[in-house]
Design an enzyme around this catalytic site. Structure first.
Site, short mmCIF file in Angstrom:
data_model
loop_
_atom_site.label_atom_id
_atom_site.label_comp_id
_atom_site.label_asym_id
_atom_site.label_seq_id
_atom_site.Cartn_x
_atom_site.Cartn_y
_atom_site.Cartn_z
N GLU B 64 0.81 -1.23 0.00
CA GLU B 64 0.00 0.00 0.00
C GLU B 64 0.84 1.27 0.00
O GLU B 64 0.51 2.26 -0.66
CB GLU B 64 -0.94 0.01 1.22
CG GLU B 64 -2.06 -1.02 1.15
CD GLU B 64 -1.66 -2.38 1.67
OE1 GLU B 64 -0.48 -2.60 2.00
OE2 GLU B 64 -2.55 -3.26 1.74
N HIS B 133 -11.54 -3.95 9.26
CA HIS B 133 -12.19 -3.99 7.95
C HIS B 133 -13.40 -3.08 7.97
O HIS B 133 -14.38 -3.35 7.29
CB HIS B 133 -12.66 -5.41 7.61
CG HIS B 133 -11.62 -6.25 6.94
ND1 HIS B 133 -10.37 -6.41 7.43
CD2 HIS B 133 -11.66 -6.98 5.80
CE1 HIS B 133 -9.68 -7.21 6.63
NE2 HIS B 133 -10.44 -7.57 5.63
#
Lengths: 326, 330
Positions: B64, B133
């Site tokens: 990322e 999440h």
């Protein structure tokens, strides 16, 4: 000697330009006339000078907190550098960045930043842009040995290798991450270039104080990259003659440069400018008078750069919020 | 010719915006983890690789930080990247390129280089996915000078705002919520822009002002409709972009109603709702007839168990409760 006089003179002059303007900051720093943190690269000039000799204006460079040399060697204006360090509106970053944020997009110097490892992925992106546009621009990512501890480097090498991006990872290994000797941050002092191996990236370890070696190896690497063969990793062994920040790390009266005197002296003898000077004299490319002439020309340029800065205005308070958004 | 009564889902409106912008501008490209995986990005990227190839639609390794940084660097080099993160939580690895680099680049370089970049984190909550999440971090991004933050709630808005974001010369964080993906509305076929900093009044009313955005605007609409049946006329404003914020549309409404509830899907402390409350308290103080109420998540990480999720996530019931409290304030 396979080089001609003008080429070698050009390398010599560029190194002298970097050294002379940097050394001219020392007294103003000590006098507190320069306030922003200034990271001098004295002793490390051969790396950007040797590399830039094979780059075109369109090739990209991203630098670090120690980027005066990267900026000047890529074609950055000296007056705008001095003005930036003095926080003037005419500085290359309009007085908003200071010494650690040097930029000159017209010459491909796309910026510099002091977050260690923070610009590696930016250079990766410039290489990606070049690949998408298919225009063969090469991207140079300068970083220090300290950045080899950052995950961003590993991530970037993997992606560059995977996509065969035209990027050269240039590690200027000056043996110190601010105060910390490399032996305290890496298991083996000799294996930085080996970091590239698991990524199947071609790598070199080069004497970074020999500008001709830097030139020859980086020329090969840049051509390899430009032809679409993928990334290259280059480790240049060098040394900063000054402190991490400022002339001698003398911060608030405390001498913080813990490097051994003998080590510093040893590297002063390997000064890249003195070494090239020797080559120039021994091969009768230049005589002493001609060498002195180069130095005189550079001193005049530095003087003019300071005058340009002195005559420039500080940014106006009314413009504080200018440049937050385009 | 445009077909203005064509219905499209929110996620396909995202897809169409990207596709159309990639067609007209070769510098636009998409990069991120899972762009070829519906599991990650739903149908927002359907057909892109087929049409534009893997050089402009780049599925990436799990990196990322470097991938986001590469999007920032490509933008500095003149491209217009869209970098997607299938969970906003994963994007936390990329705070350096987003905040230190992209947000500051234009300023700290005195306007010499801008960062025309769309940063696209997908919020995907619930389903017992637990704390990593599920986070809604728009308030964090809104805090950063140099970033713009958009938070659409309808198919029509997302297409227009995303097109504006791609055309914008600054880094724009596009807060995208999976819970909206199935929402349908009329979406014109052609390319159109919705300007940043312009909210919209979804329902006119005189009793109370309700401000929301992103998925919570869906719940806010439900609450508005339900309250209408109970005789409470809510003026519901969807601000659509968090930064820049349309202060006027909120202030003008509060001046009329004197009452304000803000529904914000982030945590209470330091939420964007707190910022709106502060603005109204300062600029419309004398018009307020009741304390401002915020409907936010509690200051608790998201739990996994459905039983706990029911208590944790906020919906139209919480908004109705807050509105009743403010309307009945004495």
């Amino acid at each position: 000697m396979k080089y001609n006089k003008d080429f070698l003179g050009g390398l010599y002059k560029m190194m002298v330009r970097i050294r002379t303007v940097e050394e001219s900051f020392v007294q103003p720093i000590l006098d507190k006339k320069i306030i922003c943190p200034v990271h001098l690269c004295s002793g490390e000039e051969a790396v950007p000078v040797g590399i830039s000799a094979s780059l075109s204006k369109k090739d990209f460079v991203f630098g670090t907190h120690r980027s005066h040399g990267h900026y000047l060697a890529k074609g950055g204006d000296m007056g705008e550098l001095v003005a930036e360090i003095y926080g003037k509106e005419t500085g290359c970053s309009r007085g908003r960045g200071g010494s650690m944020h040097l930029i000159d997009p017209e010459n491909g110097m796309l910026g510099a930043a002091p977050i260690v490892g923070g610009t590696i992925s930016l250079a990766l992106g410039a290489a990606l842009a070049s690949q998408i546009r298919k225009n063969k621009q090469v991207s140079i990512s300068y970083f220090g040995d300290g950045a080899t501890g950052e995950g961003a480097l590993s991530e970037s090498m993997n992606f560059a290798s995977l996509k065969k991006l035209p990027i050269i990872f240039v590690c200027e290994n000056n043996l110190y991450s601010t105060h910390m000797h490399i032996s305290k941050m890496r298991d083996n002092t000799n294996n930085i270039a080996d970091l590239a191996k698991p990524h199947n990236i071609k790598s070199y370890t080069v004497d970074g104080n020999d500008v001709l070696k830097v030139y020859e190896t980086s020329k090969e690497a840049i051509e390899y990259c430009r032809e679409g063969n993928g990334p290259v990793f280059m480790e240049f062994l060098t040394y900063r003659q000054r402190g991490h920040v400022g002339p001698d790390d003398n911060i608030q009266g405390t001498h913080t440069d813990i490097r051994p005197r003998e080590e510093i002296n040893e590297w002063l003898e390997k000064d890249p400018i003195l070494r090239l000077k020797k080559v120039l004299l021994e091969n009768n490319f230049f005589n002493n008078a001609e060498i002195n002439k180069i130095h005189k020309e550079v001193e005049l340029e530095v003087e003019k750069a300071f005058i340009f800065s002195d005559n420039s205005n500080k940014p106006q308070i009314k413009d504080l919020s200018k440049y937050v958004y385009k | 010719m445009s077909i203005n009564n064509r219905k499209l889902t929110y996620s396909l409106a995202v897809n169409e915006a990207i596709k159309q912008m990639m067609e007209i501008d070769e510098s636009v490209f998409v990069i991120g983890q899972g762009v070829e995986s519906p599991w990650y990005v739903g149908n927002t990227c359907t057909g892109l690789i087929e049409e534009f190839g893997e050089e402009r639609v780049i599925d990436t390794p799990v990196s990322e930080n470097a991938i986001t940084g590469s999007a920032v660097g490509a933008a500095i080099a003149g491209m217009k990247p869209i970098v997607v993160h299938p969970r906003v939580d994963f994007m936390l690895y990329a705070f350096d390129p987003i905040i230190n680099q992209a947000a500051n680049w234009y300023y700290m370089n005195g306007g010499r280089a801008s960062v025309p970049l769309v940063i696209w984190p997908i919020v995907n909550r619930g389903g017992e996915q637990a704390a990593q999440h599920s986070q809604a971090l728009h308030s964090l991004f809104a805090h950063i000078p140099g970033l713009k933050v958009i938070a659409p709630s309808t198919a029509y808005d997302v297409k227009g705002l995303l097109i504006s974001a791609i055309k914008d010369p600054n880094p724009v964080v596009f807060i995208d919520d999976r819970w909206i993906y199935g929402q349908e509305s009329n979406v014109p076929n052609e390319i159109y822009e919705i300007p940043f900093g312009k909210g919209t009044i979804r329902n006119e009313g005189n009793d109370i002002t309700l401000v929301s955005f992103s998925y919570m605007a869906v719940e806010a609409q439900k609450a508005t409709d339900e309250l209408k049946n109970k005789g409470i006329n809510v003026e519901f404003i969807d601000i659509r972009t968090i930064k820049p914020l349309d202060e006027d549309i909120i202030l003008n409404s509060v001046k009329k109603t004197g009452k304000l509830v803000i529904a914000d899907g982030s945590w209470r402390t330091g939420s964007f709702a707190a910022e709106i409350a502060a603005i109204v308290a300062q600029k419309a103080f004398k018009y307020l007839k009741a304390p401002i109420e915020r409907v936010t998540l509690p200051d608790i990480p998201a739990p996994a168990s459905s039983e706990l999720e029911k208590a944790y996530y906020i919906n139209s019931d919480n908004i109705i409760e807050a509105i009743k409290k403010v309307v009945n304030y004495k």
